[in-house]
Design an enzyme around this catalytic site. Structure first.
Site, PDB file in Angstrom:
ATOM      1  N   ALA A  16      32.054  54.199  50.304  1.00 51.46           N
ATOM      2  CA  ALA A  16      32.072  54.599  51.712  1.00 51.46           C
ATOM      3  C   ALA A  16      31.837  56.105  51.834  1.00 51.46           C
ATOM      4  CB  ALA A  16      33.398  54.208  52.351  1.00 51.46           C
ATOM      5  N   PHE A 119      31.201  32.570  48.080  1.00 49.27           N
ATOM      6  CA  PHE A 119      32.519  33.188  48.048  1.00 49.27           C
ATOM      7  C   PHE A 119      33.370  32.468  49.085  1.00 49.27           C
ATOM      8  CE2 PHE A 119      33.863  37.400  46.094  1.00 49.27           C
ATOM      9  CZ  PHE A 119      33.169  37.185  44.922  1.00 49.27           C
ATOM     10  N   GLN A 232      46.293  42.131  51.876  1.00 49.33           N
ATOM     11  CA  GLN A 232      45.718  40.953  51.216  1.00 49.33           C
ATOM     12  C   GLN A 232      46.208  40.800  49.778  1.00 49.33           C
ATOM     13  OE1 GLN A 232      41.249  40.446  50.213  1.00 49.33           O
ATOM     14  NE2 GLN A 232      41.697  38.872  51.718  1.00 49.33           N
ATOM     15  N   HIS A 234      45.281  38.710  46.352  1.00 50.18           N
ATOM     16  CA  HIS A 234      44.202  37.926  45.733  1.00 50.18           C
ATOM     17  C   HIS A 234      44.845  36.839  44.890  1.00 50.18           C
ATOM     18  CE1 HIS A 234      40.629  36.832  43.539  1.00 50.18           C
ATOM     19  NE2 HIS A 234      39.901  37.687  44.228  1.00 50.18           N
ATOM     20  N   LEU A 244      41.993  41.840  37.861  1.00 50.48           N
ATOM     21  CA  LEU A 244      41.371  40.839  38.733  1.00 50.48           C
ATOM     22  C   LEU A 244      40.466  39.884  37.957  1.00 50.48           C
ATOM     23  CD1 LEU A 244      40.858  39.973  41.740  1.00 50.48           C
ATOM     24  CD2 LEU A 244      38.722  41.220  41.514  1.00 50.48           C
ATOM     25  N   GLU A 247      36.773  36.341  42.413  1.00 48.09           N
ATOM     26  CA  GLU A 247      36.515  35.104  43.162  1.00 48.09           C
ATOM     27  C   GLU A 247      35.178  34.490  42.732  1.00 48.09           C
ATOM     28  OE1 GLU A 247      37.899  35.402  47.182  1.00 48.09           O
ATOM     29  OE2 GLU A 247      36.117  34.360  47.906  1.00 48.09           O
ATOM     30  N   ARG A 278      41.455  33.727  50.825  1.00 46.56           N
ATOM     31  CA  ARG A 278      42.429  34.196  49.840  1.00 46.56           C
ATOM     32  C   ARG A 278      43.883  33.999  50.253  1.00 46.56           C
ATOM     33  NH1 ARG A 278      39.036  39.629  48.251  1.00 46.56           N
ATOM     34  NH2 ARG A 278      37.546  38.484  46.968  1.00 46.56           N
ATOM     35  N   HIS A 343      45.719  43.049  46.645  1.00 44.58           N
ATOM     36  CA  HIS A 343      44.316  43.300  46.316  1.00 44.58           C
ATOM     37  C   HIS A 343      43.619  44.227  47.301  1.00 44.58           C
ATOM     38  CE1 HIS A 343      40.384  42.570  44.649  1.00 44.58           C
ATOM     39  NE2 HIS A 343      39.922  42.077  45.784  1.00 44.58           N
ATOM     40  N   ARG A 379      40.613  39.510  54.921  1.00 47.17           N
ATOM     41  CA  ARG A 379      39.213  39.817  54.589  1.00 47.17           C
ATOM     42  C   ARG A 379      38.600  38.703  53.761  1.00 47.17           C
ATOM     43  NH1 ARG A 379      36.543  42.006  50.076  1.00 47.17           N
ATOM     44  NH2 ARG A 379      38.411  42.625  48.952  1.00 47.17           N
TER      45      ARG A 379
HETATM   46  C1  LIG Z   1      39.386  44.903  41.106  1.00 44.62           C
HETATM   47  C2  LIG Z   1      38.708  44.872  42.435  1.00 44.62           C
HETATM   48  C3  LIG Z   1      37.586  44.085  42.624  1.00 44.62           C
HETATM   49  C4  LIG Z   1      36.952  44.052  43.866  1.00 44.62           C
HETATM   50  N1  LIG Z   1      35.840  43.268  44.016  1.00 44.62           N
HETATM   51  C5  LIG Z   1      35.201  43.270  45.198  1.00 44.62           C
HETATM   52  C6  LIG Z   1      33.995  42.526  45.357  1.00 44.62           C
HETATM   53  O1  LIG Z   1      33.488  41.894  44.446  1.00 44.62           O
HETATM   54  N2  LIG Z   1      33.388  42.545  46.574  1.00 44.62           N
HETATM   55  C7  LIG Z   1      33.902  43.247  47.634  1.00 44.62           C
HETATM   56  O2  LIG Z   1      33.304  43.239  48.696  1.00 44.62           O
HETATM   57  N3  LIG Z   1      35.025  43.989  47.483  1.00 44.62           N
HETATM   58  C8  LIG Z   1      35.675  44.022  46.301  1.00 44.62           C
HETATM   59  N4  LIG Z   1      36.819  44.764  46.163  1.00 44.62           N
HETATM   60  C9  LIG Z   1      37.223  45.667  47.261  1.00 44.62           C
HETATM   61  C10 LIG Z   1      36.319  46.883  47.292  1.00 44.62           C
HETATM   62  O3  LIG Z   1      35.907  47.210  45.993  1.00 44.62           O
HETATM   63  C11 LIG Z   1      37.003  48.100  47.897  1.00 44.62           C
HETATM   64  O4  LIG Z   1      37.620  47.761  49.098  1.00 44.62           O
HETATM   65  C12 LIG Z   1      35.993  49.200  48.165  1.00 44.62           C
HETATM   66  O5  LIG Z   1      35.210  49.444  47.022  1.00 44.62           O
HETATM   67  C13 LIG Z   1      36.658  50.467  48.625  1.00 44.62           C
HETATM   68  O6  LIG Z   1      35.700  51.482  48.676  1.00 44.62           O
HETATM   69  P1  LIG Z   1      36.010  52.878  49.341  1.00 44.62           P
HETATM   70  O7  LIG Z   1      34.787  53.679  49.245  1.00 44.62           O
HETATM   71  O8  LIG Z   1      36.613  52.643  50.664  1.00 44.62           O
HETATM   72  O9  LIG Z   1      37.169  53.498  48.431  1.00 44.62           O
HETATM   73  P2  LIG Z   1      37.254  53.739  46.853  1.00 44.62           P
HETATM   74  O10 LIG Z   1      36.094  53.266  46.112  1.00 44.62           O
HETATM   75  O11 LIG Z   1      38.600  53.235  46.457  1.00 44.62           O
HETATM   76  O12 LIG Z   1      37.249  55.322  46.767  1.00 44.62           O
HETATM   77  C14 LIG Z   1      38.318  56.109  47.226  1.00 44.62           C
HETATM   78  C15 LIG Z   1      38.010  57.547  46.929  1.00 44.62           C
HETATM   79  O13 LIG Z   1      38.968  58.375  47.552  1.00 44.62           O
HETATM   80  C16 LIG Z   1      39.351  59.401  46.678  1.00 44.62           C
HETATM   81  N5  LIG Z   1      40.699  59.846  47.069  1.00 44.62           N
HETATM   82  C17 LIG Z   1      41.767  59.087  47.415  1.00 44.62           C
HETATM   83  N6  LIG Z   1      42.802  59.875  47.719  1.00 44.62           N
HETATM   84  C18 LIG Z   1      42.401  61.143  47.581  1.00 44.62           C
HETATM   85  C19 LIG Z   1      43.013  62.410  47.737  1.00 44.62           C
HETATM   86  N7  LIG Z   1      44.287  62.544  48.117  1.00 44.62           N
HETATM   87  N8  LIG Z   1      42.283  63.528  47.495  1.00 44.62           N
HETATM   88  C20 LIG Z   1      40.991  63.426  47.097  1.00 44.62           C
HETATM   89  N9  LIG Z   1      40.362  62.258  46.927  1.00 44.62           N
HETATM   90  C21 LIG Z   1      41.050  61.131  47.176  1.00 44.62           C
HETATM   91  C22 LIG Z   1      39.267  58.790  45.304  1.00 44.62           C
HETATM   92  O14 LIG Z   1      39.088  59.791  44.327  1.00 44.62           O
HETATM   93  C23 LIG Z   1      38.018  57.911  45.457  1.00 44.62           C
HETATM   94  O15 LIG Z   1      36.880  58.660  45.179  1.00 44.62           O
HETATM   95  C24 LIG Z   1      37.463  44.818  44.929  1.00 44.62           C
HETATM   96  C25 LIG Z   1      38.579  45.607  44.737  1.00 44.62           C
HETATM   97  C26 LIG Z   1      39.209  45.616  43.519  1.00 44.62           C
HETATM   98  C27 LIG Z   1      40.450  46.451  43.376  1.00 44.62           C
END
Ligand SMILES: Cc1cc2nc3c(=O)[nH]c(=O)nc-3n(C[C@H](O)[C@H](O)[C@H](O)COP(=O)(O)OP(=O)(O)OC[C@H]3O[C@@H](n4cnc5c(N)ncnc54)[C@H](O)[C@@H]3O)c2cc1C
Length: 565
Positions: A16, A119, A232, A234, A244, A247, A278, A343, A379
């Site tokens: 994101a 899924f 959520q 899992h 994990l 799924e 889930r 999860h 979700r």
């Molecule tokens: C094991 C696992 C498998 C998954 N598989 C799937 C899947 O197959 N399909 C699907 O759709 N979703 C899946 N999900 C969910 C999905 O991966 C996540 O919801 C999504 O990737 C989150 O992305 P994000 O960019 O919001 O945050 P993240 O990728 O978690 O990134 C968060 C960022 O914030 C930074 N950060 C946090 N706090 C601070 C701070 N205080 N100061 C500075 N930096 C900070 C971290 O360094 C990191 O860079 C999975 C989740 C897990 C845990």
């Protein structure tokens, strides 16, 4: 304290954050990404099973973005804002094509089209994947793409708190983790893309860095969280390590079995079986275990053996390796031991469909940190990777528009920044009190036991009073490591502070919602109650008090109906 200035700051280097930063940077604005880990180590990289997408000419001929939206709305137990889910579905094909053109090598069907798998909760198969390492493939491609842009990366920097002047964001304070030296980042816009909060629960599939920092920062700055009670779980985390098992395994045909060898999902979701959403599958597993049909230790089996060795090793390599290395189980020969674990967090910083927060001017959020809301009360698998990219992009575009008319605040607010740093340093100064680890472990156990998969008023109230006690204890928290070089203990204590703020909000909101919906399942109120509860919770943290209000759910086409699978 050092000071620097940017048009926009993105906190978070996951999918994101990087997507938002991409949009801001290509528009020529000066943007920095702050991340507490190197971006490719963000939790996005551990996403396994895939990213949902309707792709014109590539999807099932009967499928349609409308069905994708409907599945998402129903999966979310009708708490989804339907305009947001429509946008998610409409943009899904485009975003997969963009990521493909930036270098993500999706699995293919024999005729060359992008492969799909089922899924949970999908009417037609829509999940696109790179084996079972989809997140890693996406994040590396995106990081490579943004690395060529004019973005300043502050890797291994920890964001502490936002600084605002009345309702307007003017900057934030972050610390270099190597040296514990703070910097005041002046800016007009902050995008919170800090991901989830799994460490709040004793059992979670999340990375250790998922401590809900963004929720804590937003709450302390006076922004609301939307639907914070929805967490959520899992159904298939590896026993006992909670890694994990995607799924995707069930999407490829794996079957859940109890200790009698029975396919128990036939009882709980006669049509969708193992691919019910889930929340339903998690509760089914816990019920089997509680009624004596689990294995000692509290798990059930996930049987892949009928898929064949070659297929398992190609499509589900990570699941196979994890089971072998962390449970000593060869998934080609015997069922994998699994149990539910936390999860994903459906709740998040309250933003609209453009990623804009309603409370503070200049605050935006995207990804798991945000609640738009596309996931509602539960979700659907593979919708989160999609959300990070679609709404990361939308939010980036929104910030660009915002910057075109925003002017820099003349207030410098140095005192505010110093206060934030002094408070943080206090953990390293005291020699006695309670060690942060004690508070952390108690908090994680409390959330798991009392505000977990099955909830009731008594249990949650017990949980809430424990959280209140832990927040008091945390005022006398100390860390043993007093050094300034890579003091991980110190940063863990700061993370705990965020977790304690979030826990208080979750507990209050969960007690308040007297119905069952999606992942919020109350044994004392087992039915969904659309008459009273078809509305979003909006929660503010005022000191030690949680203030709760509501917002209507946006319904465009689909009126609530019974959620049967
Ligand atoms: C094991 C696992 C498998 C998954 N598989 C799937 C899947 O197959 N399909 C699907 O759709 N979703 C899946 N999900 C969910 C999905 O991966 C996540 O919801 C999504 O990737 C989150 O992305 P994000 O960019 O919001 O945050 P993240 O990728 O978690 O990134 C968060 C960022 O914030 C930074 N950060 C946090 N706090 C601070 C701070 N205080 N100061 C500075 N930096 C900070 C971290 O360094 C990191 O860079 C999975 C989740 C897990 C845990």
């Amino acid at each position: 304290m050092d000071k620097t200035s940017y048009d926009a700051i993105v906190v978070g280097g996951g999918l994101a954050g990087l997507m938002a930063a991409h949009e801001i940077a290509v528009s020529g604005y000066k943007v920095a990404v702050i991340s507490k880990v190197f971006p490719t180590r963000s939790h996005s990289s551990s996403a396994e099973g895939g990213i949902a997408a309707y792709i014109q000419g590539n999807s099932d001929p009967n499928d349609d973005p409308q069905y994708m939206t409907y599945d998402t709305v129903k999966g979310g137990d009708y708490l989804v804002d339907q305009d947001a889910a429509e946008l998610l579905s409409m943009k899904s094909g485009e975003i997969v094509r963009i990521m493909e053109s930036w270098g993500t090598l999706f699995n293919r069907q024999p005729d060359g089209r992008v492969a799909v798998r089922y899924f949970g909760g999908q009417t037609y198969p829509r999940t696109r994947f790179v084996g079972d390492k989809t997140g890693m493939a996406l994040l590396h491609a995106l990081f490579q793409r943004v690395s060529g842009l004019n973005i300043d990366f502050y890797n291994e920097w920890f964001a502490l708190d936002l600084i605002r002047n009345d309702k307007k964001i003017v900057g934030l304070v972050a610390m270099e983790m190597k040296s514990m030296e703070p910097t005041f980042f002046k800016t007009k816009a902050v995008v919170m893309a800090t991901g989830g909060m799994g460490m709040l629960y004793a059992h979670s599939t999340n990375a250790y860095i998922n401590t809900g920092d963004g929720y804590g920062m937003a709450l302390r700055a006076g922004a609301a969280l939307k639907d914070p009670e929805f967490v959520q779980f899992h159904p298939t985390a590896l026993y006992p390590s909670d890694i994990l098992i995607s799924e995707a395994a069930r999407g490829e045909g794996a079957i859940l079995k109890n200790n009698k060898g029975e396919r128990f999902m036939t009882k709980y979701a006669p049509k969708k079986l193992d691919l019910a959403p889930r929340d339903i599958v998690s509760r089914s597993i816990i019920t089997e275990v509680k009624e004596g049909r689990g294995f000692p230790g509290g798990y059930v089996g996930l049987d892949l053996t009928h898929l064949g060795e070659e297929y398992i090793k190609e499509r589900l390599a990570l699941a196979y390796e994890a089971a072998l290395n962390f449970a000593g189980v060869d998934a080609t020969k015997e069922p994998i031991p699994v149990r539910p674990a936390q999860h994903y967090y459906m709740g998040g910083i309250d933003v609209d469909i453009t990623g804009t927060n309603y409370d503070l001017i200049g605050l935006f959020a995207a990804g798991e940190a945000a609640c738009v809301s596309v996931h509602g009360a539960n979700r659907l698998g593979s919708n989160s990777l999609l959300e990070t990219l679609v709404f990361g992009r939308e939010t980036g575009k929104t910030v660009v528009k915002f910057l075109s008319s925003a002017n820099e605040s003349s207030e410098s607010l140095d005192k505010e920044a110093e206060k934030i740093v002094d408070e943080a340093y206090s953990f390293t100064k005291s020699e006695s009190g309670v060690h942060f680890g004690v508070v952390l472990n108690k908090l994680r156990e409390t959330m798991w036991e009392n505000i977990g998969i099955f909830r009731d008023e008594n249990g949650m109230k017990t949980g809430l009073s424990e959280i209140i006690k832990l927040r008091e204890m945390a005022k006398n928290m100390y860390v043993t490591d007093k050094s300034k070089t890579y003091n991980t203990e110190f940063f863990n204590a700061l993370e705990l502070r965020n977790m304690l703020d979030l826990a208080l909000v979750i507990a209050n909101a969960a007690i308040n919602r007297t119905e069952s919906r999606g992942a919020h399942y109350r044994t004392d109120y087992p039915e969904r109650d659309d008459k009273n509860w078809l509305k979003h919770t909006i929660a503010y943290l005022r000191g030690n008090t949680v203030e709760i209000g509501y917002k209507p759910v946006k319904i465009t086409k689909w009126q609530p109906e019974a959620r049967v699978y």
